[in-house]
Design a protein around this motif. Sequence first.
Motif: not given
Length: 331
Positions: A142, A137-140, A145
């Motif tokens: 930020s 589920q990690w979206t990159g 984050g």
Amino acid sequence: MTDQRRPAPRVAVTRVLPDATMRRLSELFDARLPADDRPMTRDELSRAMADCDVLVPTVTDQIDADLIAAAGPALKLIANFGAGVNHIDLHAARARGVIVTNTPGVLTEDTADMAMALILAVPRRLAEGEKLVRSGQWTGWSPGGMLGHRIGGKKLGIVGMGRIGQAVARRARAFGLSIHYHNRHRLPLVLEAELGAAWHPNLDGMLAEIDILSIHTPRNPDSENLLDARRLALLRPHVFLINTSRGGIVDEDALTDALEQGRLAGAGLDVWRHEPEIDPRLLALPNVVMTPHMGSATYEGRVATGEKVILNIRMWADGHRPPDQVLEGWA
């Protein structure tokens, strides 16, 4: 000429130990080794103690007064595999004339490494980050984050400044933490200067000042629930608590309440009151890093522990005082 050598002592071992230790025990003594690696039941432990000269238990064996009273007359030495002896009734052993030994010193660096790892892992949310990556589920990256807290410049409070506490202090200084400690006796001033450590004669006073708390005191009647609800309430909400010593020193119910209610920022726990059972409420908390009592779990440490056990048995069998005899007032 008649052989005047005494028969090898009968040594009952309760858990599977490192191969080198098991092999050497078999070579030197009449060793009764376990067939599989599981904690003995109370009945099994009682039977072992009824028919041996030496018992080699571990932390998973509760050697209480009743078991010691029912032991066979030949039992004269309990050579514990490990440094902690809170699972052995020392008073009952002494009353029966049974010597108790432990294995101090060999696990100092390993346990200190684990404590330092948790001191880093909890504020920096390493376990949460690892789980996020594995979840897919990690979206990159930020800017906001997975924000944690730096430890440089924070105050580390150490409860119990023995070998392990001092080893943790040395590591923590290298990460920019200032060292504060509470101990029954103050360290020599030269050692305080070397560690950069400030002594707090009053535990309550220290708890109110620190940012991270690390527990390194043995478990005994004086330290049972040492960190109870009242003392946990003295810690400020941003504090992280680390315990690599023994379960039971921290009141787990009170700790869980404080974590659930946001009165503590997080915890790193390697030990538990009712191992291997863990409160489901703790399991559900994302800000608690939990490890399975593995602070001393290195190949090197286990082998060194076994060597100390064997040395203590050999010295006793030769009629000498074992080098690591534990006195009743051990702490």
